[in-house]
Scaffold this motif. Structure first.
Motif, mmCIF file in Angstrom:
data_model
loop_
_atom_site.group_PDB
_atom_site.id
_atom_site.type_symbol
_atom_site.label_atom_id
_atom_site.label_comp_id
_atom_site.label_asym_id
_atom_site.label_seq_id
_atom_site.Cartn_x
_atom_site.Cartn_y
_atom_site.Cartn_z
ATOM 1 N N ASP A 3 -4.356 -0.280 7.051
ATOM 2 C CA ASP A 3 -5.116 -1.444 7.510
ATOM 3 C C ASP A 3 -4.212 -2.665 7.561
ATOM 4 O O ASP A 3 -3.279 -2.797 6.774
ATOM 5 N N GLU A 4 -4.531 -3.578 8.459
ATOM 6 C CA GLU A 4 -3.851 -4.882 8.498
ATOM 7 C C GLU A 4 -4.203 -5.675 7.243
ATOM 8 O O GLU A 4 -5.391 -5.726 6.866
ATOM 9 N N PRO A 5 -3.251 -6.305 6.602
ATOM 10 C CA PRO A 5 -3.609 -7.199 5.494
ATOM 11 C C PRO A 5 -4.564 -8.293 5.998
ATOM 12 O O PRO A 5 -4.388 -8.807 7.102
ATOM 13 N N ASN A 7 -5.371 -11.018 4.006
ATOM 14 C CA ASN A 7 -5.045 -12.302 3.391
ATOM 15 C C ASN A 7 -3.615 -12.231 2.826
ATOM 16 O O ASN A 7 -2.976 -11.175 2.852
ATOM 17 N N ILE A 8 -3.143 -13.363 2.322
ATOM 18 C CA ILE A 8 -1.749 -13.412 1.859
ATOM 19 C C ILE A 8 -1.556 -12.494 0.651
ATOM 20 O O ILE A 8 -0.511 -11.875 0.478
ATOM 21 N N ARG A 9 -2.586 -12.383 -0.190
ATOM 22 C CA ARG A 9 -2.462 -11.511 -1.365
ATOM 23 C C ARG A 9 -2.174 -10.069 -0.928
ATOM 24 O O ARG A 9 -1.357 -9.381 -1.538
ATOM 25 N N GLU A 10 -2.846 -9.635 0.141
ATOM 26 C CA GLU A 10 -2.594 -8.268 0.612
ATOM 27 C C GLU A 10 -1.189 -8.133 1.220
ATOM 28 O O GLU A 10 -0.576 -7.070 1.124
ATOM 29 N N PHE A 11 -0.702 -9.197 1.841
ATOM 30 C CA PHE A 11 0.693 -9.160 2.313
ATOM 31 C C PHE A 11 1.652 -9.026 1.135
ATOM 32 O O PHE A 11 2.658 -8.333 1.210
ATOM 33 N N GLU A 12 1.325 -9.711 0.041
ATOM 34 C CA GLU A 12 2.166 -9.621 -1.155
ATOM 35 C C GLU A 12 2.196 -8.180 -1.674
ATOM 36 O O GLU A 12 3.256 -7.637 -1.998
ATOM 37 N N GLU A 13 1.010 -7.556 -1.716
ATOM 38 C CA GLU A 13 0.947 -6.159 -2.184
ATOM 39 C C GLU A 13 1.792 -5.255 -1.299
ATOM 40 O O GLU A 13 2.504 -4.367 -1.767
ATOM 41 N N ARG A 14 1.688 -5.483 0.022
ATOM 42 C CA ARG A 14 2.454 -4.669 0.974
ATOM 43 C C ARG A 14 3.956 -4.851 0.736
ATOM 44 O O ARG A 14 4.727 -3.891 0.731
#
Ligand code: FNR
Length: 362
Positions: A3-5, A7-14
């Motif tokens: 899935d596309e992140p 929010n920024i937190r999900e980008f951080e996890e990625r």
């Protein structure tokens, strides 16, 4: 397919998933107990918004200006080092993404791509971030090159007479690549004494004697406007205006220098009041949401710089990831402006934010 992140937190996890630990830690870590690093974000959470209703928000205009340059939004790419840790194209990918989003980029002195390559890769508005080295000629050469290649201002970082103690980098024994713009300019012997290369390099190069009178020297070698990055007190803000700085960045280096320096958003108003409109005041540190950008503007910032989120985007998806991060923050800001009844940047006022201090006083 992942899935596309959202929010920024999900980008951080990625970014954490894809980067080697040593590089993720370099990007993500802070100094010592990382208290300031956390506080930068926590302090934003303690500010609430005061939305106004029944305002025509059918059109939202996020555009603004800085030193006379028009920007699509008040969101700027902060100077951060060594983008090649995140992606082989490094700062060139970041610059292209910033250009595609009409966003100002501040290129770091510690860039892993030559400033000439970044300049020729796209047509973005760009400033150049400077450290002053013990060998002044190194910094002077860089300033002259930046001027020649169309960088429109020098952002002098003033919070780094020595490198903050970044324990993750020390533990990981972080390896520093050759910094592209310094090739042939420096004759420094990086000798690791059980720490990180970066620490050894910084202690041999950074000039801890730099002080206010040296800004005169910088002004004597360039006609570009000089912005001071790393101011956290009214006293220093007043001095910066007195010596003719063209702008101020309220910054604690993303919590990477002095631990227990205050969260930037908590001292923004103090600086804005001291400067009383003489020069633009920018802020960085902990901006992870459009609401954070809005809060900074409500407390008097002209614009904000974003550091780590750009690196997360670059690590996750290269140039497209950086574009997604910038567009995500711009989209969130636009929505916040609509929901707060502020169709243009000038409509955002102090009354749209409620700080802890406001709550105590009322
Ligand atoms: C930085 N920062 C920084 N600042 C600077 O003036 N010159 C530099 O070379 C660097 N390098 C750098 C590397 C990395 C990995 C980070 C995370 C940060 C500090 C940066 O410009 C900015 O002040 C902070 O990143 C802002 O905080 P956030 O947005 O990361 O929370």
């Amino acid at each position: 397919m992942e899935d596309e992140p959202v929010n920024i937190r999900e980008f951080e996890e990625r970014a954490k998933q894809v980067l080697p630990k040593m590089f993720f830690d370099y990007y993500n870590g802070g100094a010592e107990d990382e208290h300031t690093l956390r506080e930068n974000m926590e302090a934003f959470k303690r500010i609430m918004l005061r939305p106004r209703i029944l305002v025509d928000v059918s059109k939202i205009d996020m555009s603004t200006t800085l030193l006379g340059y028009k920007m699509q939004s008040p969101i700027i790419v902060a100077p951060t080092g060594i983008h090649k840790y995140a992606h082989p194209e490094g700062e060139v990918a970041t610059a292209r993404a910033a250009a595609a989003c009409n966003t100002l980029m501040v290129l770091s002195f510690s860039s892993s791509r030559k400033l000439e390559d970044v300049a020729s890769s796209c047509n973005s508005l760009r400033f150049y971030q400077l450290y002053v080295y013990k060998n002044r000629e190194v910094s002077a050469t860089l300033v002259r090159r930046a001027e020649k290649y169309g960088f429109k201002a020098i952002v002098l970082t003033v919070d780094t007479p020595r490198l903050g103690r970044r324990e993750k980098d020390i533990k990981n024994k972080l390896i520093l690549p050759q910094l592209s713009n310094l090739e042939g300019l420096l004759n420094v012997d990086v000798e690791q004494k059980g720490g990180s290369d970066l620490e050894a390099f910084a202690s041999q190069t950074l000039d801890p004697s730099l002080c206010w009178k040296d800004i005169e020297w910088l002004r004597s070698i360039t006609s570009l406007p000089i912005i001071l990055k790393g101011i956290l007190t009214a006293e220093d803000a007043v001095k910066a205006v007195e010596i003719g700085a063209s702008g101020i960045v309220v910054s604690n280096h993303g919590g990477r220098q002095l631990d227990y320096a205050p969260a930037t958003i908590s001292v923004l108003e103090e600086v804005v009041k001291a400067v009383s409109g003489a020069v633009p005041v920018l802020l960085d540190g902990g901006v992870r949401r459009g609401t954070d950008v809005f809060k900074a503007l409500a407390l008097g910032a002209k614009a904000v710089l974003v550091g780590r989120p750009i690196l997360y985007g670059l690590a996750a998806k290269g140039e497209n990831g950086v574009k997604s991060v910038i567009k995500m923050l711009q989209g969130e800001l636009e929505l916040t402006m609509a929901l707060c009844g502020t169709p243009s940047i000038n409509d955002i006022t102090r009354k749209h934010a409620q700080t802890e201090g406001d709550r105590i006083r009322s």
